[in-house]
Design a protein around this motif. Structure first.
Motif, PDB file in Angstrom:
ATOM      1  N   LEU A   1      -6.229  -5.014 -11.884  1.00 16.54           N
ATOM      2  CA  LEU A   1      -5.364  -3.851 -11.683  1.00 16.54           C
ATOM      3  C   LEU A   1      -5.901  -2.896 -10.613  1.00 16.54           C
ATOM      4  CD1 LEU A   1      -4.272  -2.983 -15.334  1.00 16.54           C
ATOM      5  CD2 LEU A   1      -2.866  -3.916 -13.490  1.00 16.54           C
ATOM      6  N   PHE A   2      -7.200  -2.997 -10.283  1.00 18.22           N
ATOM      7  CA  PHE A   2      -7.646  -2.136  -9.177  1.00 18.22           C
ATOM      8  C   PHE A   2      -8.264  -2.895  -8.001  1.00 18.22           C
ATOM      9  CE2 PHE A   2     -11.404  -1.750 -12.044  1.00 18.22           C
ATOM     10  CZ  PHE A   2     -12.402  -2.174 -11.201  1.00 18.22           C
ATOM     11  N   LEU A   3      -8.265  -4.226  -8.058  1.00 18.60           N
ATOM     12  CA  LEU A   3      -8.739  -4.977  -6.897  1.00 18.60           C
ATOM     13  C   LEU A   3      -7.697  -5.932  -6.332  1.00 18.60           C
ATOM     14  CD1 LEU A   3     -12.461  -5.925  -7.723  1.00 18.60           C
ATOM     15  CD2 LEU A   3     -11.586  -4.072  -6.304  1.00 18.60           C
ATOM     16  N   GLN A   4      -6.746  -6.384  -7.162  1.00 18.67           N
ATOM     17  CA  GLN A   4      -5.782  -7.370  -6.679  1.00 18.67           C
ATOM     18  C   GLN A   4      -4.345  -6.972  -6.974  1.00 18.67           C
ATOM     19  OE1 GLN A   4      -6.592 -11.498  -6.980  1.00 18.67           O
ATOM     20  NE2 GLN A   4      -8.791 -11.245  -7.031  1.00 18.67           N
ATOM     21  N   ILE A   5      -4.118  -5.665  -7.091  1.00 23.19           N
ATOM     22  CA  ILE A   5      -2.760  -5.180  -7.305  1.00 23.19           C
ATOM     23  C   ILE A   5      -2.184  -4.581  -6.021  1.00 23.19           C
ATOM     24  CG2 ILE A   5      -3.254  -2.782  -7.941  1.00 23.19           C
ATOM     25  CD1 ILE A   5      -0.889  -5.154  -9.845  1.00 23.19           C
ATOM     26  N   ASP A   6      -3.068  -4.392  -5.027  1.00 20.23           N
ATOM     27  CA  ASP A   6      -2.663  -3.701  -3.799  1.00 20.23           C
ATOM     28  C   ASP A   6      -1.466  -4.362  -3.122  1.00 20.23           C
ATOM     29  OD1 ASP A   6      -4.916  -2.383  -4.474  1.00 20.23           O
ATOM     30  OD2 ASP A   6      -5.905  -2.526  -2.542  1.00 20.23           O
ATOM     31  N   LEU A   7      -1.544  -5.674  -2.924  1.00 21.88           N
ATOM     32  CA  LEU A   7      -0.491  -6.361  -2.178  1.00 21.88           C
ATOM     33  C   LEU A   7       0.819  -6.386  -2.949  1.00 21.88           C
ATOM     34  CD1 LEU A   7      -2.397  -9.368  -0.564  1.00 21.88           C
ATOM     35  CD2 LEU A   7      -1.756  -7.195   0.466  1.00 21.88           C
ATOM     36  N   LEU A   8       0.735  -6.535  -4.278  1.00 22.39           N
ATOM     37  CA  LEU A   8       1.957  -6.538  -5.082  1.00 22.39           C
ATOM     38  C   LEU A   8       2.655  -5.185  -5.010  1.00 22.39           C
ATOM     39  CD1 LEU A   8       3.851  -7.963  -7.035  1.00 22.39           C
ATOM     40  CD2 LEU A   8       2.341  -7.257  -8.915  1.00 22.39           C
ATOM     41  N   MET A   9       1.884  -4.114  -5.120  1.00 24.33           N
ATOM     42  CA  MET A   9       2.481  -2.780  -5.048  1.00 24.33           C
ATOM     43  C   MET A   9       3.016  -2.486  -3.655  1.00 24.33           C
ATOM     44  SD  MET A   9       0.236  -0.342  -7.523  1.00 24.33           S
ATOM     45  CE  MET A   9       1.614   0.788  -7.562  1.00 24.33           C
ATOM     46  N   THR A  10       2.304  -2.974  -2.639  1.00 24.55           N
ATOM     47  CA  THR A  10       2.786  -2.790  -1.267  1.00 24.55           C
ATOM     48  C   THR A  10       4.121  -3.491  -1.075  1.00 24.55           C
ATOM     49  OG1 THR A  10       0.505  -2.678  -0.453  1.00 24.55           O
ATOM     50  CG2 THR A  10       2.222  -3.123   1.170  1.00 24.55           C
ATOM     51  N   ASN A  11       4.227  -4.712  -1.618  1.00 24.59           N
ATOM     52  CA  ASN A  11       5.473  -5.464  -1.479  1.00 24.59           C
ATOM     53  C   ASN A  11       6.625  -4.776  -2.213  1.00 24.59           C
ATOM     54  OD1 ASN A  11       7.390  -7.741  -2.695  1.00 24.59           O
ATOM     55  ND2 ASN A  11       6.562  -8.500  -0.765  1.00 24.59           N
ATOM     56  N   LEU A  12       6.367  -4.294  -3.425  1.00 24.78           N
ATOM     57  CA  LEU A  12       7.423  -3.698  -4.231  1.00 24.78           C
ATOM     58  C   LEU A  12       7.809  -2.302  -3.754  1.00 24.78           C
ATOM     59  CD1 LEU A  12       6.243  -4.762  -7.815  1.00 24.78           C
ATOM     60  CD2 LEU A  12       8.034  -5.808  -6.413  1.00 24.78           C
ATOM     61  N   LEU A  13       6.820  -1.506  -3.279  1.00 28.18           N
ATOM     62  CA  LEU A  13       7.088  -0.118  -2.915  1.00 28.18           C
ATOM     63  C   LEU A  13       7.416   0.077  -1.448  1.00 28.18           C
ATOM     64  CD1 LEU A  13       4.259   1.692  -4.947  1.00 28.18           C
ATOM     65  CD2 LEU A  13       6.667   1.428  -5.566  1.00 28.18           C
ATOM     66  N   ILE A  14       6.894  -0.798  -0.580  1.00 29.42           N
ATOM     67  CA  ILE A  14       7.070  -0.582   0.864  1.00 29.42           C
ATOM     68  C   ILE A  14       7.853  -1.714   1.518  1.00 29.42           C
ATOM     69  CG2 ILE A  14       5.894  -0.094   3.046  1.00 29.42           C
ATOM     70  CD1 ILE A  14       3.517   0.933   1.443  1.00 29.42           C
ATOM     71  N   GLY A  15       7.464  -2.983   1.262  1.00 28.17           N
ATOM     72  CA  GLY A  15       8.213  -4.085   1.840  1.00 28.17           C
ATOM     73  C   GLY A  15       7.339  -5.229   2.289  1.00 28.17           C
ATOM     74  N   ALA A  16       7.987  -6.320   2.757  1.00 25.52           N
ATOM     75  CA  ALA A  16       7.273  -7.547   3.116  1.00 25.52           C
ATOM     76  C   ALA A  16       6.411  -7.377   4.356  1.00 25.52           C
ATOM     77  CB  ALA A  16       8.271  -8.681   3.319  1.00 25.52           C
ATOM     78  N   GLU A  17       6.914  -6.656   5.366  1.00 28.43           N
ATOM     79  CA  GLU A  17       6.144  -6.505   6.604  1.00 28.43           C
ATOM     80  C   GLU A  17       4.866  -5.709   6.363  1.00 28.43           C
ATOM     81  OE1 GLU A  17       6.652  -4.908  11.220  1.00 28.43           O
ATOM     82  OE2 GLU A  17       8.344  -4.820   9.815  1.00 28.43           O
TER      83      GLU A  17
END
Length: 504
Positions: free
Chosen positions: A241-257
């Protein structure tokens, strides 16, 4: 430092350098070949598969400890039961989890922001990533042999071959066929199979007294591992939850690019974490042996020195990464990524502070005091998700909000909780480990300041100039280590060893 430590540390450092070179070369190659969005999806799918480690950690995180302690005490029959039970349990569990990956792959496109033209390739990559995860899960048992024998350089050999084959297969697949996302995990699977073959060979060589027999497979041994490792599973949940959640949250909150951009940025922090992890595990066999021999005083002194030397190894690349973030991003990935240099600086700064404490994570493990670290890690992991959501979505800080949330949580865990808890379970003063951090921190600031000073008066525009600055900093850092890292007696011993080596 004994010979085994030097062999293990040297092999791990060489493996890290190879990993760094391959990552530096492959990342821009993959980004420019497949595109930023595809690159982000590659790492995002693998991160999601790693969430399964919440389940597997209850076995894989403790089997090496139980096997090694029993073997060091001469309880060979007991050690064989632990390992044989692990192999059977991990194999059966792997089959079940792989079937789960097959099911999840069909729902993946609906859950994430995935461009339509990349949907099928993303699903295939997820399935292959699941197969890779299962192979590594079973291989954790094979790693018990080099750990027990304190010959971790054997594992490093397997990792080096695995990385080389992975890189080679990526280039071959991209050259001979139409490049696709799933080529990356396929190449990793091929490399992992080769590493497994090497691991099995050395497994038989290092512990010839072990032989798999069905009579050694014990439900009670498996349950012992699970009961002890269940807290590792909770801790692993927090770590994810604090080392490998970054990309998932980036995808859901900001987008694929943005996911692709952040995935590229994370390559260097990931390398730093890998370096610190490979260094920390070098100290683990000796920590385990001190505990097995009931030498608590020796264990504390060794763990304290491990913090200092781990910090000194990590401080230099972390400071170099932060100090040269601007020209590195410009030369590595191009002008479009240069503005993200501040993200790299944030990661370099907090990792320089936190990673030196990683050797302490093995002390609660050998003491089998895992409940409190697990609960604290899980709470901090949930806090990271909430901080990241608040900073990114509510305060509109974007990627900087996600990076800042991770920095705050890791600082609390590694700098505050971990040394305090280790001191508590070993009945030491709460501040006993902090005095060993001063020399590494001063060395990191020294190198970062040199890099900043050079850039203030000179514009770095080529790889050659970047390498020259790195070489100059390395020479100065070696001088710093000689003057401040060791005592006068240790410096004299080092000089005698160097003279003796030269004369031979």
């Amino acid at each position: 430092m004994n010979r085994a430590f030097l062999y293990n540390a040297s092999a791990n450092l060489i493996t890290f350098v190879l990993m760094m070179l391959m990552s530096v070369c492959l990342t821009p190659y993959i980004v420019h070949t497949l595109g930023v969005e595809a690159f982000g999806l590659i790492h995002l799918t693998q991160n999601m598969i790693n969430y399964l480690s919440v389940i597997t950690a209850s076995l894989s995180a403790v089997v090496v400890r139980f096997f090694s302690v029993a073997a060091h005490k001469g309880e060979m029959e007991k050690a064989q039961r632990y390992l044989a039970s692990y192999f059977v349990s991990s194999f059966l569990l792997s089959i079940s989890l792989f079937l789960l990956c097959l099911f999840v792959s069909h729902q993946l496109v609906e859950w994430l922001h995935v461009p339509v033209h990349l949907a099928k390739d993303t699903q295939t990559a997820f399935i292959l990533g699941g197969l890779l995860f299962m192979l590594n899960f079973v291989m954790s048992g094979i790693g018990a042999a080099p750990f027990y024998a304190n010959k971790l350089y054997v594992s490093s050999i397997g990792q080096a071959i695995q990385m080389f084959l992975r890189a080679l297969m990526i280039v071959i697949l991209f050259t001979w066929t139409t490049p696709a996302i799933w080529h990356i995990p396929l190449a990793a699977v091929i490399g992992s199979l080769a590493a497994m073959g090497i691991g099995i060979y050395y497994f038989k060589k290092l512990i010839p007294w072990f032989s798999f027999k069905w009579r050694h497979v014990s439900l009670s041994s498996s349950l012992t591992l699970v009961r002890s490792g269940v807290w590792h599973s909770f801790e692993q949940m927090g770590i994810l939850l604090f080392l490998q959640i970054d990309l998932l949250m980036t995808n859901l909150l900001i987008g694929a690019e943005a996911t692709g951009q952040y995935a590229a940025i994370l390559q260097f922090p990931l390398l730093l974490r890998t370096l610190a992890g490979t260094l920390a595990v070098v100290f683990a066999p000796t920590i385990t042996k001190f505990y097995s021999n009931q030498d608590k005083e020796g264990l504390i002194q060794y763990a304290a020195n491990a913090i200092k030397w781990s910090g000194l190894f990590v401080a230099f690349p972390a400071a170099l990464l932060g100090g040269l973030a601007g020209p590195l991003m410009l030369l590595w990935l191009g002008p479009a990524f240069e503005e993200l240099k501040w993200l790299l600086m944030i990661h370099a700064a907090y990792l320089c502070l936190t990673l030196m404490f990683l050797p302490l994570t093995y002390v609660p493990t050998v003491f089998n005091r895992l409940k409190v670290p697990a609960v604290v890690t899980l709470i901090l992991g949930v806090s990271n998700v909430l901080f990241a959501y608040g900073l990114t979505h509510l305060l509109q800080l974007g990627l900087y909000g996600i990076a800042s949330a991770g920095a705050m949580v890791l600082l609390i865990k590694n700098i505050v909780f971990l040394p305090f808890y280790t001191a508590r379970i070993t009945n030491q003063k709460r501040t006993i480990f902090y005095k060993h951090t001063l020399v590494p921190l001063a060395g990191g600031l020294f190198i970062w300041g040199i890099c900043a000073g050079i850039q203030a008066v000179y514009n770095v525009t080529s790889w050659w100039e970047l390498f020259c600055i790195g070489g100059l900093c390395f020479i100065l850092y070696m001088g710093y280590l000689y003057l401040f890292a060791g005592t006068k007696r240790e410096r004299m011993q080092l000089m005698r060893k160097v003279k003796h080596a030269v004369s031979r």
